[in-house]
Design an enzyme around this catalytic site. Structure first.
Site, PDB file in Angstrom:
ATOM      1  N   HIS A  19      49.368 -60.927   6.192  1.00  0.00           N
ATOM      2  CA  HIS A  19      50.248 -60.113   5.118  1.00  0.00           C
ATOM      3  C   HIS A  19      50.666 -59.235   4.782  1.00  0.00           C
ATOM      4  O   HIS A  19      49.859 -58.408   4.418  1.00  0.00           O
ATOM      5  CB  HIS A  19      49.771 -61.418   3.770  1.00  0.00           C
ATOM      6  CG  HIS A  19      51.139 -60.696   2.311  1.00  0.00           C
ATOM      7  ND1 HIS A  19      52.020 -62.097   2.250  1.00  0.00           N
ATOM      8  CD2 HIS A  19      51.224 -59.709   0.945  1.00  0.00           C
ATOM      9  CE1 HIS A  19      53.042 -61.276   1.354  1.00  0.00           C
ATOM     10  NE2 HIS A  19      52.309 -60.365   0.745  1.00  0.00           N
ATOM     11  N   ASP A  35      53.692 -70.762  -9.181  1.00  0.00           N
ATOM     12  CA  ASP A  35      54.049 -68.306  -8.591  1.00  0.00           C
ATOM     13  C   ASP A  35      55.906 -68.071  -8.680  1.00  0.00           C
ATOM     14  O   ASP A  35      55.879 -67.592  -9.342  1.00  0.00           O
ATOM     15  CB  ASP A  35      53.520 -67.846  -7.892  1.00  0.00           C
ATOM     16  CG  ASP A  35      54.207 -67.027  -7.420  1.00  0.00           C
ATOM     17  OD1 ASP A  35      53.231 -65.793  -8.157  1.00  0.00           O
ATOM     18  OD2 ASP A  35      54.435 -66.771  -5.991  1.00  0.00           O
TER      19      ASP A  35
END
Ligand code: URA
Length: 427
Positions: free
Chosen positions: A82, A161
């Site tokens: 990421h 999220d």
């Protein structure tokens, strides 16, 4: 659950238990906790921070707010990278196929542009036909068959999220290290990973403008990953100038293909190989970083990496051989002699957005043909009139952007050293 009590406890600097955090997240996703109370709580966290235990509990409860990927025993390890995002950061396009050539599987859930930075999904969509909206079964099937897949999050992946991020976006609570940690790590860990590497960027084109902020975020994410049983490491890397030469969408795919053919820019290859080596070692596929790098380099020189990328593109309905239109090129020359002393990289990102290569509003349709090619790097000597940057744009959009580009690249009298590309490893 008394939500006001939880908000007040955090506001007064108290530590919430894992159960309290769980009740809050579950209540929020179910709609029992309204946005105004969740906003107040997010602001309390923004101001007071969270302990490592609280951050891990938040990550865990967000992660389990939706489906998570399950993979059968006995398959190749699942790994991912990421990046916190930057201008010209196309590492995912190279790294996913290269790792898939090294007995690893990469189930990469990616995003779109955020702030000034481009998004991997937008870049991939410049490949005619490429689908970034695979459903869960398709996603797992491509990952198994090809070894790598890059697609967007499905609606049932970490719904907490999606809801909380939208709220943070409009309440000034995005730049909170525990909230960013839980947001990123819940999405990554939902992929069912055996190892994770984080590219945490710092500098003028990064989310984190200072090295100290980037270090704190990297540490928080590594601690959380480890606490949740996933071997995790982070590299702090430079984003005080674009990574590689190209920034945009189609132009970044073109640069990625050239890089898989062995002609990648040195900075981008270095970051790609170092991140990949971390994963090969974390997933026990190689004993040393040097051996891991060698294996990745071989995947490039043999052509296997490019072949794997082509395979992934085809499995996601794309055609790598179909033309990817690029807008006409115009060079922007240096106003005087001197040295490149700094680059306001974020401003370059906003120039691309201005050209239509990124979104100003949620539903904007992108022009994937626009972008920039950096012809200089920090520390380079330049001469008056010699090109600094090549812009791919329709001529009518050029003048305004040219002003921005010249303002973003500072030319001074004295040579400066370029900042270190890979500053630190946190593991
Ligand atoms: N990216 C994310 O996915 N979440 C954040 O909170 C910040 C950046």
């Amino acid at each position: 659950m008394n939500v006001v009590h939880l908000i007040s406890k955090k506001r007064d600097g108290g530590e919430l238990t894992a159960d309290e955090i769980g009740a809050l997240i579950t209540g929020y996703v179910r709609g029992d906790v309204p946005d105004y109370q969740m906003s107040a709580w997010a602001m309390a966290v923004f101001i007071r921070g969270m302990t490592v235990a609280e951050t891990a509990a938040l990550t865990e409860h967000m992660l389990h707010s939706g489906m998570t990927f399950e993979w059968p025993e006995g398959e190749s390890p699942k790994v991912d990278k990421h990046s916190t995002g930057g201008i010209g950061d196309k590492v995912s396009l190279l790294l996913a196929p290269l790792l898939a050539c090294c007995d690893l599987q990469v189930p990469m859930i990616s995003g779109r542009g955020l702030g000034a930075t481009g998004g991997t999904l937008d870049k991939l969509e410049s490949i005619p036909g490429f689908r970034t909206n695979l459903n869960t079964a398709e996603f797992q099937d491509v990952c198994r068959r090809v070894g790598c897949v890059i697609s967007g999050a499905t609606a049932d992946l970490v719904p907490a999220d999606r809801k909380l991020y939208a709220l943070r976006d409009v309440t000034g609570t995005v730049p909170s290290i525990p909230l960013i940690t839980a947001s990123i790590m819940s999405k990554k860990l939902a992929e069912g990973l055996d190892a994770l590497v984080l590219d945490v960027k710092w500098g003028s084109g990064a989310f984190m403008k200072t090295l100290n902020e980037a270090r704190a975020l990297a540490k928080s994410m590594v601690d959380t990953g480890k606490r949740m049983g996933v071997p995790t490491a982070a590299l702090l890397t430079d984003m005080n100038q674009p990574l590689g030469r190209m920034a945009g969408n189609a132009v970044e795919v073109n640069e990625s293909v050239e890089s898989l053919q062995g002609n990648g820019p040195a900075d981008m290859m270095e970051v790609t190989l170092e991140l990949g080596a971390e994963l090969l070692v974390l997933a026990n596929r190689e004993k040393t970083a040097a051996a891991a790098r060698h294996r990745l380099e071989k995947a490039i020189s043999s052509g296997a990496g490019l072949e794997k990328f082509r395979e992934m593109v085809a499995a996601q309905s794309g055609d790598l051989d179909a033309p990817r239109p690029v807008a006409p090129a115009h060079d922007v020359g240096s106003p005087w002699d001197g040295y490149v002393t700094s680059i306001d990289t974020e401003r370059l990102g906003y120039a691309i957005i201005h050209l239509g290569g990124g979104r100003k509003q949620l539903n904007d349709k992108l022009d994937l043909s626009v972008g920039l090619e950096m012809l200089v790097r920090v520390g380079d000597a330049v001469e008056k009139g010699k090109p600094l940057v090549r812009v791919f744009a329709k001529p009518d959009a050029l003048n305004e952007v040219k002003r921005d580009l010249l303002a973003a690249i500072t030319i001074g009298d004295n040579r400066v050293e370029a900042p270190a590309l890979i500053v630190e490893r946190i593991a």
